[in-house]
Design an enzyme around this catalytic site. Structure first.
Site, mmCIF file in Angstrom:
data_model
loop_
_atom_site.group_PDB
_atom_site.id
_atom_site.type_symbol
_atom_site.label_atom_id
_atom_site.label_comp_id
_atom_site.label_asym_id
_atom_site.label_seq_id
_atom_site.Cartn_x
_atom_site.Cartn_y
_atom_site.Cartn_z
ATOM 1 C CE LYS A 70 0.441 -5.866 11.365
ATOM 2 N NZ LYS A 70 -0.451 -4.687 11.216
ATOM 3 C CB SER A 121 -3.763 -6.091 9.885
ATOM 4 O OG SER A 121 -2.916 -4.988 10.146
ATOM 5 C CB SER A 126 -3.941 -2.410 11.448
ATOM 6 O OG SER A 126 -4.701 -2.806 10.344
#
Lengths: 484, 473, 102
Positions: free
Chosen positions: A73, A148, A172
């Protein structure tokens, strides 16, 4: 080719017997990513990945994860590789150090193939706040992959790669995992070092593994967890998270809070959960419906704590030492106000402004400290429930993935998407999403399994038993034929 | 001065003498190349986290102990949020809710009376980076960012500039002696702010206060408070008032000048620092730290006076830490401490000042010093001769006697030789001899002077006097 | 409950957050920020909790670091990422007034 569709044991055998090389896996991963076209990545690290794959050719294949590609990420710092947090503020930012998890991945001889798309600074629930546009859901490319960690979820669901890292501040990892039909674990607070994770809300953030199945998830947690001298909140605990996988779950006691099956959740999802309960009972577990206090307050606490902490954590982005900076500023005030107005997107600005307000003057007492008090009681509520139960379960999300074009004008919406996953971050306990089926449009439905602090291995035990029993086809590219 | 009663509180920031910074392992140093003592943590890079330097905790405990503070056993840190270019994260990690020390005091002498200056609290925090203004731009050097500080806050319990100065001198002395900080105001390792307000009578409520920031020396603290009291008195005398404000002392004007009027309370948006869990101060740690505290100045001064050193000299010795430590090393010896202190404060200190040395940089070992004191004491070595050989005493390893021999400053200790000289002087000065016999005491002093002149001081005066008296009678 | 913040309230929080806002944005924030502030008002409906606070779900107390020097950055690296620099220094437009802090 398609080596990455094989089981991890098979891939490992091929590598050991030198029938394939790490570079073949890297090449395949990039072919997958380019053909699936999901906007799952902000940066592909081809040069570094091929170089690393080459280096590994001379090394002994010493673990199951050796030579395997992994996506990271883009809020996790990678030395020499752009790390943007999906923000204009950092779209030129090249860290001069590696996050601890990145060091661990490198030491495990895994190969980072790119940095995944996400909500800007991890603020959002659909990855649509990304400065680089939203990633798509491989089950229906018109739909969101959640957020997210939407890019990581998307690339795992599409079977581009086997492993990805996400971060989970208020769901997330688990919420996008639910929307895309994959396994995502938010470990206990302190299980994985946060050093190098660009902070959103420090008391809630935690890095975790995202994979297509439970076993691979546990393997990746083995790699990234452990004590880190650089993070005072990291716990000094080591264990093998796969050790209980395959063990019987007979006699395990499971609680479902009534709030998790209240009318805020789609009927179709509740129905799927109830089917799953039957499966669990068939496996010998008992399931009770219970009342738990404070669960319905979690979003409010989260809004106050996460926005408050974020307003402080994101203060460092000021255009002075790194990152975006307003050109030709008139004065120092313009450096601050101009840089931050240009660099941050709408969602981030809203949260910073509200967070600053909630900490200012008397508000700190009225809101922030009050939230910390209730948070303490909420954690106690979980501690109490785990005196009687091994697990708390429930749906991960209130709906399945929605359209990328759905309106974004309600500032509360992104918080409400996470209403079921936020309590876990508040209490600092581990929670895992696993797919339990599909809705009528064949969009994945997820369930979360929650346990007491540091009981991830037990979660994997239950999840793998259920995964085996459900035996779902979870490859969106499979087109019906089941070759497992 | 004025007919007002002043109320003064003082806040002091002190940099701690650690090897590394408070929240990172980069070097805590001064005066080095700009931005050469930093790492990603000091620069507030995204994703970095603080760690806590053990020595900072130890020094803070030590400070709390010498300032007679209570020590908090469980504490956390807080974030103080404000945007400023010298503040890398735009928040400073400090202690707001749980300062490590509280309810302490320091004792000062005011006109021969003891007065306690009460410490409200002392806490640990990080220093900011250093900014230098150059025309249209400001340059940032992060070497100082993250240097450990303690901030010591008094209650508003002082009433004169003199008290504030005495408090600062005492504080500086305590921190220096317990090796907490080098307290160099000119290098910024000790910085003082003073809060001043005035009122007519004790029974009046407190008036508006002004804060004077970052005063560069202890004497300027006194001066700036004095000026500030005068300024406020003039305003009240004219029937006017003023707003709470921050001022600074201007060296050129020798007066305080306005920096800014305070807004309705500074909004620092304090909240507990989530990146640093609770810090537990154990009794074992406190005990261990207490054992490391050397004899403190007040005790030293008393001890020196007990050993026969004059009060004024005892005070002077304590002003010089290394001389005082040197003397403390001799406390168990049987020597004349008056002679020892005269030696240390006189010729030796003059030599050290001239050569910019510490006493520990010289060759004067404990044994050689004792020898020197004894030789001075029994007049084997006169002060005049000492001046001639001092450089050698402090720069070579030879024994004092050897040096004396080499430099030809050996006293004539041979009776016969002295007698011959004295006989010669008596023969040459019949008038003085007659005066002496007539009962004029002054005459023997004159004769003695002649003896010393003849021998160029190279004679043991006591021995010479004895022989002279004998010969005259 | 009010539906909108005043212009002044928006400008105040924008000032706290150091974010420049345009006229158009102010109007939007008047509504959007108010929505979020209405959300957090719900905290006043929660009852029955005690005063004890949870700062973070730490699992242990702070480990202390030995006071030993580690690696530091080359000054060239320090300025490499900075938008404005001069010599070894990071540079900003001139700052008037003194620091608020330490």
């Amino acid at each position: 080719m398609k080596y990455l569709d094989k089981s991890i044991i098979e891939i490992n055998k091929l590598l050991k017997e030198k029938k394939i090389k790490p570079i073949d896996l890297v090449e395949e991963a990039y072919e997958n990513i380019e053909s699936s076209d999901l906007n799952a990545y902000i940066t592909l690290t081809k040069e570094e990945a091929y170089q690393k794959a080459k280096e590994l050719e001379d090394k002994e294949v010493d673990s199951l994860l050796f030579g395997l590609p992994i996506a990271v990420k883009d809020n996790i710092c990678t030395k020499g590789v752009l790390t943007t947090c999906a923000s204009h503020m950092l779209d030129n930012f090249v860290p001069i150090y590696d996050a601890t998890v990145v060091e661990k991945i490198n030491n495990a001889n895994m190969i980072i193939i790119g940095k995944t798309n996400m909500d800007e600074f991890a603020m959002g629930s659909s990855s649509r706040t990304s400065y680089f546009g939203a990633p798509h859901n491989p089950w229906d490319t018109n739909k969101i992959s959640g957020g997210s960690s939407g890019g990581s979820a998307s690339t795992i669901a599409a079977r581009d790669v086997l492993f990805a890292l996400g971060s989970d501040t208020g769901g997330s990892i688990r919420q996008p995992a639910s929307y895309t039909g994959i396994v995502g674990m938010k470990p206990t607070y302190g299980r994985v070092s946060r050093y190098g994770l660009i902070a959103f809300a420090s008391s809630l953030d935690q890095i975790g593994p995202m994979t297509k199945n439970v076993y691979e998830n546990a393997l990746l947690l083995n790699v990234i967890s452990g004590h880190d001298d650089k993070d005072l909140t990291s716990a000094n605990k080591e264990e093998d998270f796969t050790r209980l996988i395959g063990k019987d779950v007979k006699g395990m006691k499971i609680a479902i809070p009534n709030f998790f099956v209240s009318d805020i959740v789609d009927k179709e999802i509740i129905a799927k959960l109830k089917e799953t309960v039957k499966v669990l009972e068939k496996l010998g577990a008992t399931v009770d419906y219970v009342d738990m206090k404070y669960l319905d307050n979690a979003v409010t606490l989260y809004q106050i704590i996460a926005m408050g902490e974020a307003s402080s954590n994101l203060a460092r982005f000021d255009g002075i030492r790194y990152g975006h900076s307003k050109e030709n500023p008139e004065d120092i005030k313009d450096v601050y106000f101009g840089t931050r107005a240009e660099g941050f997107g709408k969602e981030v600005k809203r949260r910073i402004m509200v967070g600053s307000y909630l900490l200012s003057g008397e508000n700190a007492r009225e809101y922030f400290y009050k939230a910390l008090s209730i948070r303490d009681d909420m954690k106690q509520e979980f501690t109490n429930i785990f005196k009687d139960y091994d697990f708390v379960i429930g749906p991960t999300t209130t709906t399945t993935a929605y359209l990328l074009t759905d309106p974004m004008d309600d500032p509360s919406k992104s918080f409400m998407d996470d209403v079921l996953v936020i309590p876990v971050n508040m209490a600092g306990i581990p929670g895992l999403n696993m797919p339990i089926g599909f809705d009528k449009n064949h969009m994945p439905i997820g369930m979360q399994i929650i346990a007491n602090s540091f009981e991830e291995a037990k979660i994997y035990q239950l999840a793998s038993a259920l995964e085996k029993e459900l035996n779902l086809e979870l490859n969106p590219n499979a087109g019906g034929d089941n070759n497992d | 001065m004025t007919n007002y009663i002043a109320t003064i509180g003082v806040e002091v920031h002190v940099e701690l003498k650690t090897k590394t910074k408070i929240f990172s392992n980069s070097k805590n140093g001064y005066g080095q190349m700009a931005n050469s003592l930093t790492n990603v943590i000091d620069l507030g890079y995204p994703g970095t986290l603080p760690t806590l330097n053990e020595e900072v905790l130890n020094l803070a405990i030590k400070a709390a102990t010498v300032l007679n503070c209570k020590i908090r056993k469980e504490m956390h840190f807080d974030r103080k949020n404000y945007f400023y270019p010298d503040n890398p994260k735009n928040y400073q990690i400090t202690q707001f809710a749980t300062p490590i020390g509280y309810d302490g005091y320091v004792e000062i002498d005011v006109d021969g009376k003891k007065k306690k200056i009460y410490i409200e609290e002392m806490h640990i925090e990080e220093d900011t980076c250093k900014s230098t203004h150059r025309g249209e731009k400001t340059l940032l050097d992060f070497n100082r960012a993250g240097v450990p500080l303690i901030e010591i806050v008094t209650k508003p319990c002082m009433s004169t500039p003199e008290e504030a100065k005495k408090y600062l001198e005492k504080l500086r002395e305590l921190l220096l002696y317990s090796d907490i900080s080098d307290c160099k105001m000119e290098e910024g390792s000790m910085r003082a702010d003073a809060n001043v307000s005035i009122r007519k009578k004790e029974s009046d409520p407190f008036n508006t206060k002004a804060e004077i920031k970052n005063i560069g020396s202890i004497s300027n603290v006194g001066l700036s408070i004095e000026k500030e009291i005068e300024r406020q008195a003039k305003i009240y005398d004219a029937g006017e008032t003023f707003k709470p404000q921050t001022r600074r002392f201007d060296d050129k004007l020798q007066d305080t000048v306005l920096m800014r009027v305070k807004e309705t309370g500074n909004d620092y948006r304090y909240f507990p620092e989530p990146d640093i869990p609770f810090v537990i101060v154990t009794d074992e740690r406190i005990e261990k730290v207490k054992k490391e505290i050397p004899m403190l100045p007040d005790e030293r001064r008393l001890k020196y006076q007990e050993l026969g050193i004059a009060e004024v000299n005892a005070n002077k010795i304590v002003l010089n830490r290394s001389i005082s430590d040197y003397l403390n090393n001799l406390l168990d010896e049987k020597i004349n401490f008056k002679t020892a202190s005269n030696l240390l404060l006189g010729d030796i200190q003059a030599y050290l000042n001239k050569n910019e040395k510490e006493i520990t940089d010289t060759t004067l070992t404990k044994e050689r010093f004792i020898d020197l004191v004894n030789k001075m004491d029994d007049n084997t070595l006169t002060s005049k001769n000492l001046k001639d050989i001092l450089d050698k005493v402090l720069e070579s390893d030879k024994s004092i006697s050897e040096i004396m021999k080499e430099c030809n400053v050996e006293n004539i200790t041979d009776d016969k030789a002295i007698k011959e000289v004295i006989k010669k002087i008596i023969a040459e000065n019949p008038e003085s001899v007659a005066d002496y016999k007539a009962g004029h005491d002054r005459a023997i002093k004159y004769l003695m002077g002649q003896v010393m002149k003849e021998t160029k001081g190279g004679v043991n005066p006591k021995m010479a006097m004895d022989i002279l008296t004998e010969e005259l009678n | 409950m009010k539906e909108k913040l005043s212009r002044e309230e928006v400008l105040h929080v924008a000032e706290l957050a150091r974010i420049a806002v345009t006229e158009e944005e102010i109007e939007k924030y008047q509504v959007e920020l108010k929505k979020l502030l209405n959300d957090v008002e719900k905290i006043n409906e929660v009852k029955g909790y005690d005063d004890e606070i949870l700062i973070a779900p730490w699992s242990h107390n702070t480990d202390l670091r030995e006071d030993k020097e580690g690696e530091m950055l080359d000054p060239k690296k320090v300025i490499e990422n900075a938008p404005r620099h001069s010599g070894n220094y990071i540079q900003v437009p001139v700052v008037i007034g003194e620091s608020e802090g330490a």
